[in-house]
Write a protein that holds these residues in place. Structure first.
Motif, PDB file in Angstrom:
ATOM      1  N   ARG A  84       0.847  -1.177   0.000  1.00  7.94           N
ATOM      2  CA  ARG A  84       0.000   0.000   0.000  1.00  7.94           C
ATOM      3  C   ARG A  84       0.896   1.245   0.000  1.00  7.94           C
ATOM      4  O   ARG A  84       1.909   1.282   0.679  1.00  7.94           O
ATOM      5  CB  ARG A  84      -0.867  -0.026   1.253  1.00  7.94           C
ATOM      6  N   LEU A  85       0.493   2.250  -0.747  1.00 13.00           N
ATOM      7  CA  LEU A  85       1.234   3.509  -0.797  1.00 13.00           C
ATOM      8  C   LEU A  85       0.302   4.610  -0.334  1.00 13.00           C
ATOM      9  O   LEU A  85      -0.784   4.786  -0.878  1.00 13.00           O
ATOM     10  CB  LEU A  85       1.701   3.783  -2.230  1.00 13.00           C
ATOM     11  N   ASP A 138       3.095   2.393 -11.783  1.00 18.70           N
ATOM     12  CA  ASP A 138       2.923   1.035 -12.292  1.00 18.70           C
ATOM     13  C   ASP A 138       2.862  -0.010 -11.176  1.00 18.70           C
ATOM     14  O   ASP A 138       2.534  -1.167 -11.435  1.00 18.70           O
ATOM     15  CB  ASP A 138       4.062   0.676 -13.249  1.00 18.70           C
ATOM     16  N   LEU A 139       3.161   0.388  -9.931  1.00 19.71           N
ATOM     17  CA  LEU A 139       3.213  -0.567  -8.829  1.00 19.71           C
ATOM     18  C   LEU A 139       1.943  -0.589  -7.971  1.00 19.71           C
ATOM     19  O   LEU A 139       1.703  -1.546  -7.246  1.00 19.71           O
ATOM     20  CB  LEU A 139       4.408  -0.251  -7.920  1.00 19.71           C
ATOM     21  N   TYR A 140       1.130   0.471  -8.047  1.00 21.45           N
ATOM     22  CA  TYR A 140      -0.021   0.607  -7.147  1.00 21.45           C
ATOM     23  C   TYR A 140      -1.236   1.085  -7.904  1.00 21.45           C
ATOM     24  O   TYR A 140      -1.133   1.788  -8.907  1.00 21.45           O
ATOM     25  CB  TYR A 140       0.283   1.621  -6.028  1.00 21.45           C
ATOM     26  N   GLU A 141      -2.440   0.722  -7.402  1.00 21.65           N
ATOM     27  CA  GLU A 141      -3.701   1.197  -7.972  1.00 21.65           C
ATOM     28  C   GLU A 141      -4.265   2.279  -7.077  1.00 21.65           C
ATOM     29  O   GLU A 141      -4.208   2.168  -5.845  1.00 21.65           O
ATOM     30  CB  GLU A 141      -4.713   0.058  -8.060  1.00 21.65           C
ATOM     31  N   LEU A 142      -4.837   3.315  -7.675  1.00 19.06           N
ATOM     32  CA  LEU A 142      -5.420   4.411  -6.924  1.00 19.06           C
ATOM     33  C   LEU A 142      -6.723   3.964  -6.286  1.00 19.06           C
ATOM     34  O   LEU A 142      -7.606   3.427  -6.958  1.00 19.06           O
ATOM     35  CB  LEU A 142      -5.672   5.607  -7.858  1.00 19.06           C
ATOM     36  N   GLU A 143      -6.849   4.185  -4.964  1.00 17.79           N
ATOM     37  CA  GLU A 143      -8.086   3.845  -4.248  1.00 17.79           C
ATOM     38  C   GLU A 143      -8.956   5.069  -4.030  1.00 17.79           C
ATOM     39  O   GLU A 143     -10.149   5.007  -4.139  1.00 17.79           O
ATOM     40  CB  GLU A 143      -7.766   3.187  -2.904  1.00 17.79           C
ATOM     41  N   SER A 144      -8.362   6.167  -3.606  1.00 20.21           N
ATOM     42  CA  SER A 144      -9.147   7.391  -3.393  1.00 20.21           C
ATOM     43  C   SER A 144      -8.239   8.590  -3.330  1.00 20.21           C
ATOM     44  O   SER A 144      -7.072   8.503  -3.176  1.00 20.21           O
ATOM     45  CB  SER A 144      -9.962   7.309  -2.125  1.00 20.21           C
TER      46      SER A 144
END
Length: 142
Positions: free
Chosen positions: A115-116, A136-142
């Motif tokens: 998590r970032l 490229d390593l993380y998906e945006l949550e909010s």
């Protein structure tokens, strides 16, 4: 398994935020986000970031990365010489570890994180080091 990276890092920008908040010039909600996101947590940073903060942050344990073991550190501060080893130990215990910079520590730790957490601090700040590419390593949550 958890190894959090904090993009707002505790570096010279964060130190400036703390100074502005102490002087009553910074909005509480932004300072609160910066100060309390990692309260009661373990932080991992390099020696330059630790020195930029100027003192250990309260209610946190800080692990300072160094090429050599540092001694005579304040309470709640320890030293490590191997970033990957510390990350693996925290992952094995399923404990959170917040990575707080500098740039080379972020770059090395990003692939291990699940998590970032990023905080955008309004304003213009001088700097010569930037947070590494992470999209490229993380998906945006909010």
């Amino acid at each position: 398994m958890s190894c959090h990276s904090i993009g707002h890092g505790l570096n010279s920008v964060s130190k400036k935020v703390l100074e502005l908040y102490d002087e009553g010039k910074f909005e509480f909600s932004v300072a609160k986000d910066l100060l309390y996101t990692t309260r009661n947590a373990v932080h991992y940073c390099d020696g330059n970031t630790y020195e930029a903060i100027g003192k250990p942050l309260p209610k946190r344990h800080t692990i300072v990365l160094s090429f050599e073991m540092l001694h005579d550190l304040p309470k709640n501060v320890s030293c490590a010489t191997d970033l990957e080893k510390v990350i693996r130990e925290y992952q094995a215990r399923q404990e959170d570890l917040y990575i707080c910079g500098g740039a080379s520590v972020y770059r090395c730790a990003l692939p291990y994180g699940d998590r970032l957490i990023l905080s955008r601090i309004p304003g213009d700040y001088e700097g010569n080091v930037w947070f590494p590419e992470f999209e490229d390593l993380y998906e945006l949550e909010s």
